[in-house]
Design a protein around this motif. Structure first.
Motif, short mmCIF file in Angstrom:
data_model
loop_
_atom_site.label_atom_id
_atom_site.label_comp_id
_atom_site.label_asym_id
_atom_site.label_seq_id
_atom_site.Cartn_x
_atom_site.Cartn_y
_atom_site.Cartn_z
N PRO A 178 16.42 35.99 33.00
CA PRO A 178 16.90 34.63 33.18
C PRO A 178 18.05 34.61 34.19
O PRO A 178 18.93 35.48 34.16
CB PRO A 178 17.39 34.25 31.77
N ASP A 182 12.64 31.55 28.35
CA ASP A 182 12.52 30.76 29.57
C ASP A 182 11.95 29.37 29.29
O ASP A 182 12.22 28.43 30.04
CB ASP A 182 11.64 31.47 30.59
N ARG A 230 17.80 25.36 32.65
CA ARG A 230 18.42 26.47 31.93
C ARG A 230 19.82 26.09 31.47
O ARG A 230 20.60 25.49 32.20
CB ARG A 230 18.48 27.70 32.83
#
Length: 585
Positions: free
Chosen positions: A115, A274, A445
């Motif tokens: 990530p 994710d 994110r």
């Protein structure tokens, strides 16, 4: 050994004798703790891709894949080439924690996939070559970094078989961790499922952390699986994961994501976190990262890297062959878009299974994410109704949609739990848009600045050096929670509370046997070993997918017919259940 005997009848000549002889010697010489060998009396001698050939000459489609270890299936050409290159080069095969070109290439490729919020400031610790040792390392790391000892874990979790990993797993014999409810639809602990059930689970966690009389001091960390595998193939809702990330960050609690089985494309994203866009503080990685060979690591934020030399070690942490195979596997999955394909293919597989067997009384729910799929078998004569979002004609199997009891929801598009927004219907925003004030939009994110020193109780700022100490709870703004209520959302007088039918491990074991007779290898899991699990390699072809679905649907239908004809006492195979529980990997 009825299953072994039934298969032996189909194996004739010298091959059958070799097969039976090896199984007899295994039974006489190996530990009684063995699991898979009891339910799968086969003797693999050759394998390629999805296919295994046994010593008796029979061929099987392997949807166990080494409990998810074989992302590319058995003996993939890129894996074999990588291993041969190391062997032919004369490189050392075991190097402890010394630097080598092979290890450097592995770390480079691994960091490329992480990530974004973690990749730029990551540290990696190579552990003993099993996921359970990596879990131990993660727990040791956060305890060292925070100076605290307690851990938050979840019901139904499975993190390994060593003492510390078992302590945070769902089947722990003693209470050594605070246990939290993991959201699920069919067997929701609150009896409602869907976004409402996930909200209640999140609020339970928040209350436990903020109540000074909860009996749970500020912990060293929270450990969770983005999809519970052994727990019954339970995908965590994306918004719930974002909520756990926010709750832990606001309170300076490191979040550990156990991606041992969900990683390397298995769920439809390279890492299962994710999907929700969160950045964990620690990631536990094993299985597929070794390209079918033993390898386990933890990856974590650099500011957690406070332990002393030798604080965690292992003789076989320098497995060069596994690193080479892992590099080849990680690169192949990334370069060929296998994670995205797994998401699309998994959605189609679950839709097909719901259409083929979803209407059978013995099927409680078909669920999963990507190529991590489960079919829960239930007692067709048992009391109770299918739980919220898990079989109602008004809702649809698998929880893709939910009745509106104060929440607006939409499916995620991959057959799993998607983002949802409780306030969308009231605000006029598109259902599913994620809005928590200053929070990210759906899919963005969630990043937290762990190096910033909190000031004035500002949310999201988070530093272990300046965070709460001595068990004091961190500053938290309850009004900034990412889940919102609207009038009527918690009207328990009008909300239907349904109970699922009892789990049927006997039927699940029968389905596993029928699959094996048809040349299909599947695993069992779940709280009661009543979930038939599919973990095919990411390289499974469309033709092979069709064959797997046909064999599984035929096996389930055969068990359903047998159950209807003979009942529990007369069902074929009832007197011999060679699988006392789910796998333990």
């Amino acid at each position: 050994m009825a299953v072994t005997e039934s298969l032996a009848e189909e194996a004739h000549g010298p091959a059958g004798a070799v097969h039976e002889g090896i199984l007899r010697r295994q039974s006489a010489r190996e530990s009684s703790a063995r699991t898979y060998a009891r339910a799968l009396p086969i003797v693999p001698v050759r394998a390629r891709g999805l296919t295994i050939e046994g010593a008796d000459g029979r061929r099987y489609l392997d949807c166990l894949s080494g409990a998810g270890t074989l992302a590319l299936g058995h003996n993939h050409p890129v894996v074999l080439a990588a291993v041969r290159q190391v062997l032919d080069s004369g490189a050392p095969l075991s190097v402890l924690d010394l630097a080598t070109p092979v290890k450097d290439a592995f770390i480079t490729e691994l960091f490329r996939t992480l990530p974004p919020g973690l990749a730029g400031r990551a540290r990696v610790q190579f552990c003993g070559p099993a996921g359970t040792d990596a879990v131990e390392a993660a727990l040791k790391l956060v305890r060292t970094a925070t100076g605290r000892s307690g851990v938050l874990a979840f019901t139904g979790a499975y993190h390994g078989m060593t003492a510390g990993a078992l302590a945070v797993s769902g089947g722990a014999p003693e209470v050594q961790a605070a246990r939290l409810p993991y959201p699920q639809d069919y067997r929701c602990p609150f009896g409602v499922g869907g976004p409402h059930g996930a909200e209640l689970a999140a609020r339970w966690t928040e209350s436990l952390l903020d109540d000074p009389k909860s009996g749970v001091p500020l912990p060293a960390g929270m450990i969770l699986e983005p999809v519970q595998g052994e727990g019954g193939v339970l995908p965590a809702p994306d918004d719930w994961l974002r909520r756990m990330r926010r709750l832990t960050a606001d309170r300076a609690i490191p979040l550990i994501a156990d991606e041992v089985q969900t990683g390397v494309g298995r769920t439809g994203a390279f890492w299962a976190v994710d999907h929700s866009g969160i950045t964990p503080d620690v990631m536990v990685l094993s299985k597929a990262i070794g390209g079918s060979l033993p390898l386990a690591v933890i990856v974590y934020r650099d500011d957690l890297d406070v332990w002393q030399p030798g604080a965690h070690a292992g003789t076989f942490r320098g497995n060069q062959l596994a690193m080479a195979a892992g590099t080849a596997t990680l690169a192949y999955v990334r370069e060929n878009g296998l994670a995205e394909r797994a998401g699309r293919l998994g959605t189609r597989m679950m839709e097909q299974l719901r259409a083929d067997i979803g209407g059978l009384a013995c099927v409680g729910e078909v669920r999963g994410r990507g190529l991590m799929i489960g079919v829960e078998l239930v007692d067709p004569e048992g009391a109770g109704e299918p739980a919220f979002g898990a079989g109602s004609a008004a809702v649809g199997r698998g929880g893709a949609e939910f009745l509106d009891h104060g929440f607006a929801a939409r499916p995620s598009g991959d057959g799993s739990h998607g983002a949802y927004d409780p306030s969308a219907a009231a605000s006029g925003r598109e259902p599913g848009a994620y809005d928590s004030g200053s929070g990210p939009s759906s899919g963005e994110r969630v990043a937290y600045d762990s190096g910033a020193v909190p000031s004035g109780g500002e949310r999201g700022a988070y530093a272990f050096g300046a965070g709460p100490s001595g068990g004091e709870r961190g500053a938290h703004d309850p009004g900034a929670a990412s889940f919102e209520m609207r009038p009527g959302a918690y009207d328990f007088d009008t909300m239907p509370v349904r109970t699922p039918r009892p789990a049927a491990p006997r039927l699940a074991a029968a389905v596993q046997r029928e699959c094996l007779r048809r040349g299909l290898i599947v695993e069992l899991g779940g709280r009661h070993s009543a979930v038939v699990r599919l973990l095919p390699p990411l390289t499974i072809s469309d033709e092979q997918t069709a064959a797997v679905l046909d064999r599984l649907a035929d096996a389930v239908a055969a068990v359903a017919r047998d159950e209807e004809s003979h009942g529990p006492q007369g069902a074929r195979g009832h007197d011999s259940d060679p699988c006392p529980g789910p796998g333990t990997d």
